[in-house]
Design a protein around this motif. Structure first.
Motif: not given
Length: 277
Positions: A167, A230, A232-233
């Motif tokens: 990510g 930051t 991404p989950r």
């Protein structure tokens, strides 16, 4: 100005290079990916007034020389290296920050040698084996594909694929003033090549199930699961932090930046770390 003291520690099958800066409680920083003892220098600058910060080159990287370079290194050997390094430097339980691969090592150390640690901050521990089955298989497939890209398209293409999996978008990530990001040049090729050939595979096959996380929860080491604000989950590295936190019954701590927040936000990362250690 804090003087950097360097040392070379013989361990079975290798010699470890390590560096010590600062004064105060001992804080070991175990780096991500191909990071060596100097990876987080900008962050360490903000810690040395309060901690004796120890960094090291994992066996096979930079100045930590393997007796048989072709054999690579196992996770158990990495864990034993940290155990021996801490025993060499202190008689007291240490603090530890583990980032990604470093967090994988730290969690296994907390299992095997809990007397060595008092606190482990585990930032996005890259252990697909912690995830539900479908997510685990997908993460392992992505890491295997990354190794194929590295093999067939070259190391820079492989590094870019690593960033995608974690990510990290270099074109869009915020960078704090004072950060010192290493350029992606030939000086990093050897470490990346070793990491992808050996440590990335070891990391992707590691397991940490609910029973083991439960044992960590009951154990003497305070494990702090952490993730990047930051990241991404949906990325597997963030999901690993979530699963660890859920198993420990706590919420993950969110550090500035993403997976590599210790590099992009050295001051902010260090400031939050100080509140946890």
């Amino acid at each position: 100005m804090h003087v950097t003291r360097t040392g070379a520690l013989p361990v079975p099958g290798a010699t470890l290079h390590y560096e010590v800066r600062g004064t105060g409680p001992l804080l070991l920083v175990s780096q991500s990916g191909e990071g060596d003892a100097n990876r987080s220098d900008a962050m360490v600058d903000h810690l040395v007034d309060a901690y004796t910060v120890v960094t090291y080159d994992r066996r096979g990287l930079s100045r930590s020389v393997l007796d048989d370079p072709a054999r690579g290194a196992t996770l158990d050997e990495h864990v034993d290296d940290v155990h021996r390094l801490l025993a060499h430097l202190t008689d007291e339980p240490a603090l530890m920050l583990g980032c990604s691969m470093g967090a994988v090592i730290g969690l296994r150390l907390a299992q095997r040698h809990p007397e060595r640690l008092s606190v482990l901050v585990a930032h996005e521990p890259a252990i697909p084996g912690m995830l539900p089955e479908a997510e685990k298989l997908r993460a392992r497939r992505e890491l295997d594909e990354m190794r194929e890209v590295f093999r067939h398209e070259g190391w820079i293409a492989g590094v870019r694929r690593i960033a995608e999996i974690l990510g990290i978008d270099p074109a869009r990530q915020e960078v704090e003033p004072g950060s010192r990001m290493a350029p992606l040049d030939a000086s990093r090729e050897a470490n990346f090549t070793f990491f992808v050939a050996h440590d990335a595979l070891t990391m992707s096959r590691a397991e940490l199930g609910p029973d083991e996380i439960g044992a960590l929860k009951r154990g003497p080491v305070r494990v702090v699961p952490a993730a990047g604000r930051t990241t991404p989950r949906q990325m597997f590295d963030y999901r690993c932090a979530e699963e660890l936190a859920a198993g420990l019954g706590v919420a993950p701590i969110h550090f500035p930046g993403g997976h590599n927040g210790n590099l992009t936000h050295p001051k902010g990362f260090a400031e939050l770390l100080r509140t946890l250690c």
